[in-house]
Structure formats: structure tokens, C-alpha cells
Design a protein around this motif. Structure first.
Motif, short mmCIF file in Angstrom:
data_model
loop_
_atom_site.label_atom_id
_atom_site.label_comp_id
_atom_site.label_asym_id
_atom_site.label_seq_id
_atom_site.Cartn_x
_atom_site.Cartn_y
_atom_site.Cartn_z
N GLU A 1 -81.80 -22.42 26.79
CA GLU A 1 -81.02 -22.84 27.97
C GLU A 1 -81.80 -23.82 28.83
O GLU A 1 -81.21 -24.69 29.47
CB GLU A 1 -80.71 -21.61 28.84
N ASN A 2 -83.11 -23.64 28.90
CA ASN A 2 -83.94 -24.51 29.72
C ASN A 2 -84.38 -25.77 28.98
O ASN A 2 -85.24 -26.50 29.47
CB ASN A 2 -85.17 -23.75 30.22
N ASN A 3 -83.78 -26.03 27.81
CA ASN A 3 -84.10 -27.22 27.03
C ASN A 3 -85.59 -27.35 26.74
O ASN A 3 -86.15 -28.44 26.82
CB ASN A 3 -83.66 -28.50 27.77
N SER B 1 -70.92 -22.75 36.02
CA SER B 1 -71.85 -22.83 37.15
C SER B 1 -71.12 -23.47 38.32
O SER B 1 -70.20 -24.25 38.14
CB SER B 1 -73.04 -23.70 36.79
N PRO C 1 -70.61 -26.25 40.81
CA PRO C 1 -71.06 -27.65 40.84
C PRO C 1 -71.81 -27.97 42.14
O PRO C 1 -72.47 -28.99 42.23
CB PRO C 1 -69.76 -28.44 40.72
N GLY D 1 -75.29 -25.04 41.84
CA GLY D 1 -75.96 -24.86 40.55
C GLY D 1 -76.11 -23.39 40.17
O GLY D 1 -76.56 -23.06 39.09
N ARG E 1 -74.02 -24.71 33.62
CA ARG E 1 -75.08 -25.60 34.12
C ARG E 1 -74.77 -27.09 34.10
O ARG E 1 -75.31 -27.84 33.27
CB ARG E 1 -76.38 -25.38 33.34
N GLY E 2 -73.95 -27.56 35.03
CA GLY E 2 -73.84 -29.00 35.22
C GLY E 2 -73.13 -29.72 34.09
O GLY E 2 -72.81 -29.13 33.06
N SER E 3 -72.88 -30.98 34.31
CA SER E 3 -72.01 -31.72 33.39
C SER E 3 -72.79 -32.71 32.54
O SER E 3 -72.21 -33.50 31.82
CB SER E 3 -70.95 -32.46 34.19
N LEU E 4 -74.13 -32.69 32.62
CA LEU E 4 -74.89 -33.72 31.91
C LEU E 4 -75.16 -33.33 30.46
O LEU E 4 -76.14 -33.73 29.86
CB LEU E 4 -76.22 -33.99 32.63
N THR F 1 -79.58 -38.84 27.73
CA THR F 1 -79.51 -38.47 29.14
C THR F 1 -80.89 -38.08 29.64
O THR F 1 -81.33 -38.50 30.71
CB THR F 1 -78.55 -37.28 29.34
N LEU G 1 -82.99 -40.12 32.57
CA LEU G 1 -83.08 -39.51 33.90
C LEU G 1 -84.47 -38.99 34.21
O LEU G 1 -84.72 -38.46 35.28
CB LEU G 1 -82.06 -38.39 34.04
N GLU G 2 -85.39 -39.14 33.26
CA GLU G 2 -86.73 -38.58 33.50
C GLU G 2 -87.80 -39.65 33.40
O GLU G 2 -87.64 -40.65 32.72
CB GLU G 2 -87.04 -37.52 32.43
N MET H 1 -76.40 -31.12 44.78
CA MET H 1 -76.08 -31.11 43.35
C MET H 1 -77.29 -30.65 42.55
O MET H 1 -78.42 -30.98 42.87
CB MET H 1 -75.69 -32.52 42.88
N ASN H 2 -77.05 -29.90 41.51
CA ASN H 2 -78.17 -29.43 40.72
C ASN H 2 -78.59 -30.48 39.70
O ASN H 2 -77.80 -31.30 39.27
CB ASN H 2 -77.79 -28.13 39.99
N SER I 1 -79.46 -30.62 36.29
CA SER I 1 -79.52 -29.84 35.05
C SER I 1 -80.24 -30.60 33.95
O SER I 1 -80.49 -30.06 32.89
CB SER I 1 -78.12 -29.45 34.60
N PRO J 1 -85.67 -30.16 32.41
CA PRO J 1 -85.89 -28.96 31.60
C PRO J 1 -86.82 -27.94 32.28
O PRO J 1 -86.87 -26.79 31.90
CB PRO J 1 -86.55 -29.51 30.33
N LYS K 1 -83.71 -21.64 35.95
CA LYS K 1 -82.98 -20.94 37.01
C LYS K 1 -83.47 -19.51 37.15
O LYS K 1 -83.90 -18.90 36.17
CB LYS K 1 -81.49 -20.89 36.65
N GLY L 1 -78.02 -21.04 44.44
CA GLY L 1 -78.45 -21.64 43.18
C GLY L 1 -78.96 -20.66 42.15
O GLY L 1 -79.59 -21.05 41.17
#
Lengths: 314, 141
Positions: A29-31, A88, A90, A93, A120-123, A279, A283-284, B1-2, B4, B7, B11, B39
Motif C-alpha cells: 500500500e505504501n508503494n 479515502s 479526498p 486523506g 488513497r487519492g486519485s494518482l 506519476t 512528482l518526486e 489534499m493528501n 498519495s 511512498p 498512513k 488523515g
């Protein structure tokens, strides 16, 4: 983080070690990028367990129906894993994962594994997390894996692509038959369950869905069944089990239709991973700081979003 | 906004539930919403849970922390049973907090049982959030 001992993890999973499984699902879940070698291995070893997706609108009775379904499989000495996905918020979170409330009678049963997951979010990421969790449950040797998710939002529906058999739950209360027929989600069902079948409009809805299914024809070699269920009393659950079993038999035959289905499944899986990787990359780290001035230029209309996107991905 | 896409932003997963025949769930439901709004991912298991069922849920859900609400007077018994079962299942490292009608004179006994957060009448949401972050080592953004 210590490097993964793949053999050791896989034998722990095969031995049914709950803590190992539960902690790995959290890392999925935490990638956690460290899991990649394990996830690859799990995929290669997987594909042994039927995955049944159950979806439908909020309040349709999904969790209640899953609870009954699990009871019925247990009576047949089948060991069942359930992955229950809830949305989750929006805004914060956070999430309230409440599916266990309806399934609490199975909490202490060693033949049942119920895990809750937030969307957990839409990304992106949810579909991948669900798919990897399914691979992990698969290796644990459950007889059946049930994935339950609310049928609202692209994010949640994408998970259904990882199911072998999709059960779509509808209820008579959710508008007239036209609502049911016009919704695109009806196209994903392999089995349709009209739940709350004691309602006076249940027959009408079942007939409307059956009409729609008939007009779709036999394109994929499987004609979806429409059945009526009462999740609270358990009526219709055995029939649902029968159809789930029939669909599994249908999938066992390596017909061109089944092959096409599996190819489509894998196609989406690969695309989901591409999306998530892109993504993450954008984003990182370095990318994230490089992109800021470009976004600024787009805001000021000195540049346009297409040009920036092309610079990021050719 | 979270965010996600990050990594590292693991949570906080908090399992909330009640044991036995206590049906006063208004408080714990309110807390569930407040924690969600902060959250946190709340695994809400509702009322009428058994100790073995709750412990197995804690393990399978990989909960970072467990919260129990009591409006009945038998919380010391239940906490002892829960901690024993958690120990036997190898899950005693998961922190436990209790809330509801908890009497001051029982705080010490609860602490001795390994209950690390006690939120009786007058506790604030912030008190609970501070505890959750400290107990789990995870931060809320």
C-alpha cells in the motif's frame, strides 16, 4: 531496510504466517520500492486462485452479501480471503474502513482472512496495490479471493479488472430500470445480483437487466446470469455460489474468448504500472523541482500544458 | 489534499472497536470521524467483538494502534484479556488506547496492563492525535 529473503518470505506466506502477510500488504500500500523483486516473483508463481470481484453502489448490501458468501464457502470447507476497499476522504486523506462490521462473525476463524484497504487519492496506485495484494493472497493458498469495492469512481472500478469473475450488485431502490441500463458499469458484470429482492420492484429490475444482457449477445462466450439475492437472510447465496463456480469452469477452458480476456487484463495491468511509474517520477525529486518554473509559465500563459507535458514525456 | 504519490507517507492505521455487550457506540463513532478528518485510516470494527476476533483483526489489518471505548464498568477485565491474548499471539507491541468512562483510580492498573493511552472525560481530539503520533512514530501531514 534489510534486503528481502524471497525464499523465506514465500515459504512464510505459504505456511500462512499472518503477520508476514499483513505487513507486506502495508508495504504494498505504501508503494515500497524494495518489494519489487518479491512482487515479480509472486506474479510468476500466481494465477492459482479464482478472484471474485464484488461491486455495486453504496448501500447495495455488498459487505452483507460477502459475509453470507464467506459463510457459505466455509460450510463447504473452503478457505476464503477478502480484500475490502473503501474510499479515502479526498480532503483529509483519512478513511473509515467499515466493512469488517458486517463480517465480524468471521474475525476469529483461521479459515478466513479479511483485509481492509483505503483507496488513497486519485494518482493511481490503488489498482496496483490491489493487484499485488491479490498475488500475495494467491500464494497463501486460499481457495477463493473476494475483492469488494464500491462501484463509484474510476479508481475503484479499475480494481475489478483484476478479478476473474465480477459480480455486480444492483438494488431495486436505486432509481428505475433506465438508470441500471444506461450506466456503463453494467458492462463489467459476469454475474448480476439484484439484492434486496424482497422489494416489490426487484422483478422489474431483474427483467430489465436480463433484457440488457440478452441484447449484448454472446460476444465473449459467457452469458451473464441475473439472480435475485437477499443478503440479510442469505436467500439466493447458494445460487450465487453455483454461478461463481460455473464461471470458474468457463475460464478454465482455454478458448479464444478466455485468452482475449486474460490479455486484456494484463494490458491494463501493464498500463497501470506505467501510469504509476510516470506519476511517481514526475512528482518526486529532481523532476518535481524542475517542473515548478514550467508550471508557473503555464499559469502566466507564456507556455502551454501540452509543451510542458511533451518535455516531460516524449 | 493528501499526497498519495509519496511512498514514504505511510498512513496511521488505527483499529477502533468495542468488546463484549457494550453498545454505547456514539463516542467511538464520533472519534472514528474525527480521526478520519485528521488523515488517519480507521479500521472500524464496531460493537460486540470478542477478544480473539479483535486480536486476529489487529494482526491481519497490520494496525499501528488499537483504540477501545468502554461505557461499561468491566474495562479492566477486558483490557487484561485483550493484552493476554495479544501477548499469546505475538502482537503485544501494538499500542492500545482506551476511552469512554474510565475512572482516575484505574489509570495505574490500566498502565500496568500495557494500556499506553487513556482518554477519559475531558480529553480533546488533539490529545488523542498527539498520542497516536507518539505511539506509532508516524506523523500526520
Amino acid at each position: 531496510m534489510e534486503p528481502l529473503d524471497l525464499e523465506q518470505i514465500i515459504s512464510a506466506l505459504r505456511a500462512g504466517e499472518l503477520r508476514t502477510a499483513a505487513r507486506l500488504i502495508s508495504r504494498i500500500e505504501n508503494n515500497d520500492p524494495e518489494l519489487l523483486p518479491l512482487l515479480k516473483k509472486l506474479y510468476l508463481l500466481g494465477g492459482n486462485t479464482q478472484v471474485v470481484g464484488i461491486t455495486g453502489p453504496p448501500g447495495a448490501g455488498k459487505s452483507t452479501l460477502v459475509n453470507q458468501l464467506v459463510s457459505s464457502y466455509r460450510q463447504n470447507d473452503k478457505r476464503v480471503a477478502v480484500l475490502a476497499v473503501d474510499p479515502s476522504s479526498p480532503f483529509s486523506g483519512g478513511a473509515i474502513l467499515g466493512d469488517r462490521v458486517r463480517m465480524s462473525r468471521h474475525d476469529a476463524d483461521p479459515g478466513v482472512f479479511i483485509r481492509s484497504m483505503a483507496s488513497r487519492g486519485s494518482l493511481g496506485g490503488l489498482a496496483n496495490a490491489a493487484a499485488d495484494t491479490i498475488s500475495l493472497l494467491d500464494i497463501m493458498g486460499w481457495d477463493l479471493i473476494i475483492v469488494e469495492t464500491v462501484g463509484v469512481g474510476q479508481n475503484e472500478l479499475e480494481i475489478m479488472r483484476h478479478a476473474d469473475t465480477v459480480v455486480l450488485i444492483q438494488t431495486p431502490e436505486s432509481g428505475d430500470a433506465v438508470q441500471a441500463v444506461k450506466a456503463g458499469v453494467l458492462e463489467i458484470g459476469d454475474i448480476f445480483a439484484v439484492n434486496k429482492a424482497d422489494h416489490h420492484d426487484a422483478d422489474k429490475l431483474a427483467a430489465a437487466i436480463a433484457d440488457m444482457v440478452a441484447s449484448k449477445g454472446l460476444v465473449e462466450g459467457w452469458i451473464p446470469e441475473v439472480i435475485k439475492t437477499e443478503a440479510v437472510s442469505g436467500k439466493g447465496i447458494d445460487e450465487l455460489m453455483t454461478h461463481i463456480g460455473a464461471h470458474q469452469n468457463f475460464l478454465k477452458d482455454s478458448t479464444p474468448a478466455v485468452r482475449a480476456r486474460n490479455l486484456q487484463k494484463v494490458r491494463f495491468r501493464v498500463l497501470d504500472i506505467c501510469k504509476q511509474n510516470a506519476t511517481r517520477k514526475l512528482l518526486e525529486g529532481q523532476y518535481a523541482s524542475d517542473i515548478e518554473p514550467k508550471l508557473s509559465a503555464v499559469v502566466d500563459r507564456e507556455s502551454d500544458p501540452y509543451t510542458v507535458a511533451a518535455e516531460l514525456i516524449d | 489534499m493528501n499526497d498519495s504519490a509519496n511512498p514514504q507517507s505511510g498512513k496511521i492505521r488505527c483499529l477502533l472497536g468495542m468488546l463484549g455487550t457494550d453498545v454505547h457506540s456514539k463516542g467511538i463513532r464520533t472519534l472514528a470521524q474525527l480521526l478520519r478528518d485528521a488523515g488517519i485510516e480507521v479500521i472500524y470494527i464496531g460493537e460486540h467483538n470478542t477478544v480473539p476476533g479483535m486480536v486476529r483483526s489487529i494482526i491481519v489489518e497490520d494496525a499501528d494502534v488499537v483504540g477501545l471505548s468502554f461505557l461499561s464498568s468491566n474495562y479492566l477485565d477486558y483490557c487484561e484479556q485483550l493484552r493476554d491474548e495479544m501477548r499469546d499471539a505475538g502482537a503485544s507491541d501494538t499500542p492500545v488506547m482506551v476511552g469512554g468512562i474510565i475512572h482516575q483510580e484505574d489509570y495505574e492498573a490500566l498502565g500496568a496492563l500495557g494500556v499506553s493511552g487513556i482518554f477519559g472525560p475531558g480529553s480533546t481530539t488533539q490529545d488523542v492525535l498527539d498520542f497516536l503520533q507518539q505511539a506509532t512514530g508516524k506523523t500526520l501531514n
